[in-house]
Design a protein around this motif. Structure first.
Motif, PDB file in Angstrom:
ATOM      1  N   LEU A  73       7.009   5.383  -0.998  1.00  0.00           N
ATOM      2  CA  LEU A  73       7.365   4.632   0.206  1.00  0.00           C
ATOM      3  C   LEU A  73       7.299   3.143  -0.087  1.00  0.00           C
ATOM      4  O   LEU A  73       6.329   2.652  -0.661  1.00  0.00           O
ATOM      5  CB  LEU A  73       6.415   4.958   1.356  1.00  0.00           C
ATOM      6  CG  LEU A  73       6.439   6.394   1.861  1.00  0.00           C
ATOM      7  CD1 LEU A  73       5.374   6.592   2.925  1.00  0.00           C
ATOM      8  CD2 LEU A  73       7.791   6.739   2.414  1.00  0.00           C
ATOM      9  N   ASN A  74       8.304   2.420   0.328  1.00  0.00           N
ATOM     10  CA  ASN A  74       8.327   0.972   0.165  1.00  0.00           C
ATOM     11  C   ASN A  74       8.316   0.348   1.559  1.00  0.00           C
ATOM     12  O   ASN A  74       9.278   0.456   2.309  1.00  0.00           O
ATOM     13  CB  ASN A  74       9.575   0.520  -0.599  1.00  0.00           C
ATOM     14  CG  ASN A  74       9.570   1.023  -2.015  1.00  0.00           C
ATOM     15  OD1 ASN A  74       8.521   1.146  -2.617  1.00  0.00           O
ATOM     16  ND2 ASN A  74      10.747   1.322  -2.541  1.00  0.00           N
ATOM     17  N   PHE A  75       7.216  -0.318   1.889  1.00  0.00           N
ATOM     18  CA  PHE A  75       7.086  -0.950   3.190  1.00  0.00           C
ATOM     19  C   PHE A  75       7.472  -2.420   3.082  1.00  0.00           C
ATOM     20  O   PHE A  75       7.107  -3.107   2.134  1.00  0.00           O
ATOM     21  CB  PHE A  75       5.644  -0.848   3.704  1.00  0.00           C
ATOM     22  CG  PHE A  75       5.248   0.559   4.042  1.00  0.00           C
ATOM     23  CD1 PHE A  75       5.699   1.155   5.204  1.00  0.00           C
ATOM     24  CD2 PHE A  75       4.430   1.287   3.197  1.00  0.00           C
ATOM     25  CE1 PHE A  75       5.342   2.442   5.520  1.00  0.00           C
ATOM     26  CE2 PHE A  75       4.070   2.578   3.500  1.00  0.00           C
ATOM     27  CZ  PHE A  75       4.519   3.159   4.661  1.00  0.00           C
ATOM     28  N   LYS A  76       8.205  -2.887   4.068  1.00  0.00           N
ATOM     29  CA  LYS A  76       8.571  -4.303   4.122  1.00  0.00           C
ATOM     30  C   LYS A  76       8.102  -4.863   5.459  1.00  0.00           C
ATOM     31  O   LYS A  76       8.014  -4.151   6.452  1.00  0.00           O
ATOM     32  CB  LYS A  76      10.081  -4.469   3.979  1.00  0.00           C
ATOM     33  CG  LYS A  76      10.584  -4.050   2.617  1.00  0.00           C
ATOM     34  CD  LYS A  76      12.047  -4.326   2.467  1.00  0.00           C
ATOM     35  CE  LYS A  76      12.498  -3.912   1.076  1.00  0.00           C
ATOM     36  NZ  LYS A  76      13.913  -4.150   0.878  1.00  0.00           N
TER      37      LYS A  76
END
Length: 78
Positions: free
Chosen positions: A59-62
């Motif tokens: 998961l890549n959170f921004k």
């Protein structure tokens, strides 16, 4: 000539044996093929499973908060 086109199954016992054989023989062959195919994959199954799942599970959170300076047409022209 009457026996030239006769049936291979001549008794009820032979019929029962053929019915069971026609069900269990393909089942046994399929199970043996499954064991044969899976034998090569069990040596490093833990590492390979992690490598396969990693791209999907990562998961890549921004930051979703608005930026400090809003960009609109008037500020871009300055």
């Amino acid at each position: 000539m009457s026996e030239a086109h006769g049936s291979l199954i001549k008794s009820p016992k032979q019929l029962i044996i053929m019915v069971f054989a026609s069900f269990f023989v393909p089942l046994i062959i399929i199970l043996l093929l499954m064991v044969f195919v899976n034998n090569g994959k069990r040596a490093d199954s833990e590492a390979s499973a992690e490598q396969l799942i990693k791209p999907v599970a990562q998961l890549n959170f921004k930051d979703a908060s608005p930026s400090a300076e809003p960009k609109d047409a008037t500020s871009a022209a300055k």
